[in-house]
Design a protein around this motif. Structure first.
Motif, PDB file in Angstrom:
ATOM      1  N   VAL A  56     -69.683 -33.087  16.899  1.00 17.84           N
ATOM      2  CA  VAL A  56     -68.425 -32.770  16.218  1.00 17.84           C
ATOM      3  C   VAL A  56     -68.686 -32.440  14.753  1.00 17.84           C
ATOM      4  CG1 VAL A  56     -66.223 -33.736  15.420  1.00 17.84           C
ATOM      5  CG2 VAL A  56     -66.954 -34.065  17.790  1.00 17.84           C
ATOM      6  N   GLY A  57     -69.527 -33.263  14.103  1.00 17.28           N
ATOM      7  CA  GLY A  57     -69.854 -32.997  12.708  1.00 17.28           C
ATOM      8  C   GLY A  57     -70.563 -31.672  12.526  1.00 17.28           C
ATOM      9  N   LEU A  58     -71.509 -31.372  13.395  1.00 14.55           N
ATOM     10  CA  LEU A  58     -72.266 -30.132  13.282  1.00 14.55           C
ATOM     11  C   LEU A  58     -71.425 -28.906  13.597  1.00 14.55           C
ATOM     12  CD1 LEU A  58     -75.618 -31.254  14.970  1.00 14.55           C
ATOM     13  CD2 LEU A  58     -75.223 -30.828  12.533  1.00 14.55           C
ATOM     14  N   THR A  59     -70.420 -29.062  14.442  1.00 20.51           N
ATOM     15  CA  THR A  59     -69.633 -27.906  14.887  1.00 20.51           C
ATOM     16  C   THR A  59     -68.414 -27.654  14.012  1.00 20.51           C
ATOM     17  OG1 THR A  59     -70.308 -28.349  17.166  1.00 20.51           O
ATOM     18  CG2 THR A  59     -68.422 -26.883  16.847  1.00 20.51           C
ATOM     19  N   PHE A  60     -67.661 -28.695  13.708  1.00 21.07           N
ATOM     20  CA  PHE A  60     -66.347 -28.502  13.094  1.00 21.07           C
ATOM     21  C   PHE A  60     -66.261 -28.869  11.617  1.00 21.07           C
ATOM     22  CE2 PHE A  60     -65.293 -29.418  17.646  1.00 21.07           C
ATOM     23  CZ  PHE A  60     -64.818 -28.152  17.952  1.00 21.07           C
ATOM     24  N   SER A  61     -67.115 -29.759  11.129  1.00 22.44           N
ATOM     25  CA  SER A  61     -66.976 -30.232   9.755  1.00 22.44           C
ATOM     26  C   SER A  61     -67.079 -29.073   8.762  1.00 22.44           C
ATOM     27  CB  SER A  61     -68.053 -31.275   9.446  1.00 22.44           C
ATOM     28  OG  SER A  61     -67.878 -31.788   8.141  1.00 22.44           O
ATOM     29  N   GLY A  62     -66.063 -28.939   7.937  1.00 23.77           N
ATOM     30  CA  GLY A  62     -66.035 -27.887   6.930  1.00 23.77           C
ATOM     31  C   GLY A  62     -65.574 -26.550   7.436  1.00 23.77           C
ATOM     32  N   ARG A  63     -65.849 -26.258   8.696  1.00 15.69           N
ATOM     33  CA  ARG A  63     -65.510 -24.940   9.234  1.00 15.69           C
ATOM     34  C   ARG A  63     -64.053 -24.852   9.664  1.00 15.69           C
ATOM     35  NH1 ARG A  63     -70.624 -26.173  11.557  1.00 15.69           N
ATOM     36  NH2 ARG A  63     -72.296 -24.910  10.635  1.00 15.69           N
ATOM     37  N   SER A  64     -63.529 -25.898  10.291  1.00 15.98           N
ATOM     38  CA  SER A  64     -62.143 -25.848  10.769  1.00 15.98           C
ATOM     39  C   SER A  64     -61.161 -25.751   9.610  1.00 15.98           C
ATOM     40  CB  SER A  64     -61.846 -27.086  11.623  1.00 15.98           C
ATOM     41  OG  SER A  64     -62.630 -27.094  12.785  1.00 15.98           O
ATOM     42  N   TYR A 266     -78.467 -42.808   0.421  1.00 15.47           N
ATOM     43  CA  TYR A 266     -77.684 -41.964   1.314  1.00 15.47           C
ATOM     44  C   TYR A 266     -78.630 -41.181   2.231  1.00 15.47           C
ATOM     45  CZ  TYR A 266     -73.343 -42.643  -1.309  1.00 15.47           C
ATOM     46  OH  TYR A 266     -72.225 -43.184  -1.896  1.00 15.47           O
ATOM     47  N   PRO A 267     -78.255 -40.983   3.489  1.00 14.37           N
ATOM     48  CA  PRO A 267     -79.060 -40.136   4.375  1.00 14.37           C
ATOM     49  C   PRO A 267     -78.797 -38.661   4.044  1.00 14.37           C
ATOM     50  CG  PRO A 267     -77.133 -40.929   5.547  1.00 14.37           C
ATOM     51  CD  PRO A 267     -77.078 -41.549   4.178  1.00 14.37           C
ATOM     52  N   LEU A 268     -79.405 -38.191   2.967  1.00 18.39           N
ATOM     53  CA  LEU A 268     -79.073 -36.868   2.442  1.00 18.39           C
ATOM     54  C   LEU A 268     -79.312 -35.764   3.462  1.00 18.39           C
ATOM     55  CD1 LEU A 268     -78.010 -35.367  -0.010  1.00 18.39           C
ATOM     56  CD2 LEU A 268     -80.375 -35.120  -0.819  1.00 18.39           C
ATOM     57  N   GLU A 269     -80.353 -35.897   4.276  1.00 15.68           N
ATOM     58  CA  GLU A 269     -80.619 -34.872   5.284  1.00 15.68           C
ATOM     59  C   GLU A 269     -79.434 -34.716   6.228  1.00 15.68           C
ATOM     60  OE1 GLU A 269     -83.928 -33.717   8.729  1.00 15.68           O
ATOM     61  OE2 GLU A 269     -84.062 -35.614   7.655  1.00 15.68           O
ATOM     62  N   SER A 270     -78.827 -35.831   6.640  1.00 16.22           N
ATOM     63  CA  SER A 270     -77.663 -35.765   7.513  1.00 16.22           C
ATOM     64  C   SER A 270     -76.445 -35.233   6.771  1.00 16.22           C
ATOM     65  CB  SER A 270     -77.364 -37.152   8.094  1.00 16.22           C
ATOM     66  OG  SER A 270     -78.392 -37.582   8.943  1.00 16.22           O
ATOM     67  N   LEU A 272     -76.335 -33.205   4.271  1.00 16.35           N
ATOM     68  CA  LEU A 272     -76.463 -31.765   4.049  1.00 16.35           C
ATOM     69  C   LEU A 272     -76.057 -30.969   5.281  1.00 16.35           C
ATOM     70  CD1 LEU A 272     -79.841 -31.654   2.085  1.00 16.35           C
ATOM     71  CD2 LEU A 272     -77.589 -31.046   1.188  1.00 16.35           C
ATOM     72  N   GLN A 273     -76.157 -31.593   6.444  1.00 16.80           N
ATOM     73  CA  GLN A 273     -75.769 -30.896   7.667  1.00 16.80           C
ATOM     74  C   GLN A 273     -74.291 -31.049   8.000  1.00 16.80           C
ATOM     75  OE1 GLN A 273     -78.678 -31.328  11.060  1.00 16.80           O
ATOM     76  NE2 GLN A 273     -79.581 -32.854   9.697  1.00 16.80           N
ATOM     77  N   VAL A 274     -73.660 -32.119   7.513  1.00 14.87           N
ATOM     78  CA  VAL A 274     -72.307 -32.441   7.968  1.00 14.87           C
ATOM     79  C   VAL A 274     -71.275 -32.411   6.857  1.00 14.87           C
ATOM     80  CG1 VAL A 274     -70.869 -34.205   9.067  1.00 14.87           C
ATOM     81  CG2 VAL A 274     -73.183 -33.816   9.880  1.00 14.87           C
ATOM     82  N   ASN A 275     -71.543 -33.084   5.740  1.00 12.46           N
ATOM     83  CA  ASN A 275     -70.477 -33.250   4.752  1.00 12.46           C
ATOM     84  C   ASN A 275     -71.040 -33.879   3.485  1.00 12.46           C
ATOM     85  OD1 ASN A 275     -68.097 -33.781   3.365  1.00 12.46           O
ATOM     86  ND2 ASN A 275     -66.995 -34.449   5.185  1.00 12.46           N
ATOM     87  N   ALA A 289     -77.360 -24.652  -4.552  1.00 10.20           N
ATOM     88  CA  ALA A 289     -78.158 -23.894  -3.581  1.00 10.20           C
ATOM     89  C   ALA A 289     -77.914 -24.336  -2.157  1.00 10.20           C
ATOM     90  CB  ALA A 289     -79.647 -24.029  -3.914  1.00 10.20           C
ATOM     91  N   THR A 290     -77.016 -25.295  -1.950  1.00 11.25           N
ATOM     92  CA  THR A 290     -76.775 -25.770  -0.584  1.00 11.25           C
ATOM     93  C   THR A 290     -75.719 -24.913   0.104  1.00 11.25           C
ATOM     94  OG1 THR A 290     -74.953 -27.292  -1.077  1.00 11.25           O
ATOM     95  CG2 THR A 290     -77.190 -28.104  -1.447  1.00 11.25           C
ATOM     96  N   ALA A 291     -75.788 -24.905   1.430  1.00 13.40           N
ATOM     97  CA  ALA A 291     -74.750 -24.272   2.243  1.00 13.40           C
ATOM     98  C   ALA A 291     -74.046 -25.339   3.070  1.00 13.40           C
ATOM     99  CB  ALA A 291     -75.366 -23.217   3.162  1.00 13.40           C
ATOM    100  N   SER A 292     -74.043 -26.567   2.562  1.00 10.98           N
ATOM    101  CA  SER A 292     -73.528 -27.704   3.314  1.00 10.98           C
ATOM    102  C   SER A 292     -72.011 -27.691   3.387  1.00 10.98           C
ATOM    103  CB  SER A 292     -73.988 -29.005   2.657  1.00 10.98           C
ATOM    104  OG  SER A 292     -75.389 -29.034   2.535  1.00 10.98           O
TER     105      SER A 292
END
Length: 411
Positions: A56-64, A266-270, A272-275, A289-292
């Motif tokens: 759900v985080g990878l698919t919808f977070s930020g995009r919806s 913080y789990p920054l890698e996660s 950066l992918q979700v929120n 420079a992030t696209a997060s």
């Protein structure tokens, strides 16, 4: 939160007149609503200590939510002249109508802000975006393209420079909660949060409405434009995400950000992918420079806007297929998409009833989501088949009509 084209109208069975609509736009808005509901109800991160991103985080977070905002811009373009924007008194009447519609949305948002709910409510920000975009409603396509491009490039940099000044104030100019009626007593703090330090910073999010206006000024009923949205949107989304990933992983961006005091632990890698919400994004130019999701950077705006354009193009093409088949299979999304203000409000209210309380026996987060999604689809489809507006849509529509009213010329 919906729009209605100024096309020839048809009578509903109950006698109320509803304007015809591009079903694909409503379907895209319905998809955005269901996606936002998913991020509200289903975890976007897995359990500690890994905090791995969920689907759900990878698919919808930020995009919806970005899709929601881009569609708002498209709707404003369609309701103010489509390819040729209104001018003169007609334009001013349209602006007044949009302003009063925004007032209704803001009031609903402020009332919801008083609820105890773990949801970042978008409505007040959404209303402010409507007001901020008013000066742009009379611009034609070429001027809108220039403004949209400039905003995507410049707004994130200016926000990066301004945000630390607001956060370093004593006390910090950040709410830390949804805007509510009590916050009207501290307008400076409220405005700073709405525009720069809050969950949906209006200053950067204006890019979404400008891009939506650009899309709405195109000939959306043509196959060529629909495929253009799919192709160009996909290219922009993929390109921006690849650039952001390369900056973080190949050129040392993530390592530089992990060294900052504010990101330790913080789990920054996660994230950066979700929120990136919760991190102040100050102290290093690498943040730009992030696209997060929810980064508000140029690459984030390009990626999410590209996704929004592609999704819009896909649903417009599906609407064309439904029209040819004479089977409105999109009603499962276009129905709720035509009454998002009512359904979003009901969703937030229902979720607030479970705040601080365990779910009923046998229920899971996923089960709660699917139950609410099914309810939204069913209610929306029923209203669509009856050709009725949702209650809050009716109220917003009446406010818009009042604001855009122009007395008939005498003689």
């Amino acid at each position: 939160m919906t729009w209605r084209e100024t096309a020839p109208s048809r009578e509903s069975p109950g006698g109320s007149t509803l304007a015809t609509r591009l079903t694909g736009i409503d379907a895209a808005r319905g998809a955005a609503l269901l996606g936002m509901m998913a991020t509200h109800l289903v975890p976007t991160f897995g359990p500690a200590p890994e905090w791995a991103p969920t689907w759900v985080g990878l698919t919808f977070s930020g995009r919806s939510s970005a899709l929601f905002a881009v569609l708002a811009g498209i709707g404003l373009a369609l309701s103010t002249g489509k390819q040729e924007p209104r001018q003169g008194s007609g334009l001013w009447a349209a602006r007044r109508g949009v302003a009063l519609r925004a007032l209704v949305i803001a009031v609903v948002g402020l009332m919801l802000g008083g609820l105890d709910v773990n949801i970042a409510i978008i409505l007040v920000h959404y209303a402010v975006l409507f007001l901020c975009v008013l000066p742009f409603l009379g611009l034609r396509l070429k001027a809108l393209c220039a403004w949209a491009a400039g905003w995507v490039l410049a707004a994130p940099v200016l926000a990066y420079l301004v945000r630390p000044l607001l956060l370093e104030a004593n006390p910090p100019l950040q709410l830390g909660h949804n805007p509510g009626t009590d916050d009207l007593e501290t307008p400076g703090k409220l405005l700073a949060d709405l525009f720069f330090t809050g969950y949906y910073p209006v200053f950067q999010w204006m890019a979404y409405l400008l891009i939506g206006l650009v899309i709405g000024r195109l000939a959306l009923t043509t196959v060529r434009v629909q495929w253009l949205l799919v192709g160009a949107g996909t290219a922009a989304a993929v390109g921006a995400k690849l650039a952001g990933t390369a900056a973080m992983e190949s050129f040392g961006g993530r390592a530089a950000l992990e060294a900052l005091p504010q990101t330790r632990g913080y789990p920054l890698e996660s994230m950066l992918q979700v929120n990136l919400t919760g991190l102040q994004q100050t102290g290093s130019w690498w943040w730009l420079a992030t696209a997060s999701p929810h980064a508000g950077t140029t690459l984030d705006l390009l990626h999410t806007s590209g996704v929004a354009a592609a999704v819009t193009g896909v649903f417009l093409l599906l609407g064309r297929v439904a029209e040819r088949l004479k089977v409105n299979f999109l009603v499962v999304l276009s129905g709720p998409g035509a009454m998002t203000l009512t359904l979003y409000t009901a969703h937030v209210w229902v979720v607030s009833g479970f705040a601080g309380n365990p779910l009923p026996a046998g229920w899971t987060d996923e089960g709660m989501y699917w139950a609410q999604a099914l309810a939204a689809v069913s209610i929306g489809a029923c209203f669509a088949l009856l050709r009725r507006r949702g209650p809050l849509e009716w109220l917003a529509h009446q406010a818009s009509r009042l604001g855009s009213y122009r007395p008939a010329a005498v003689g």
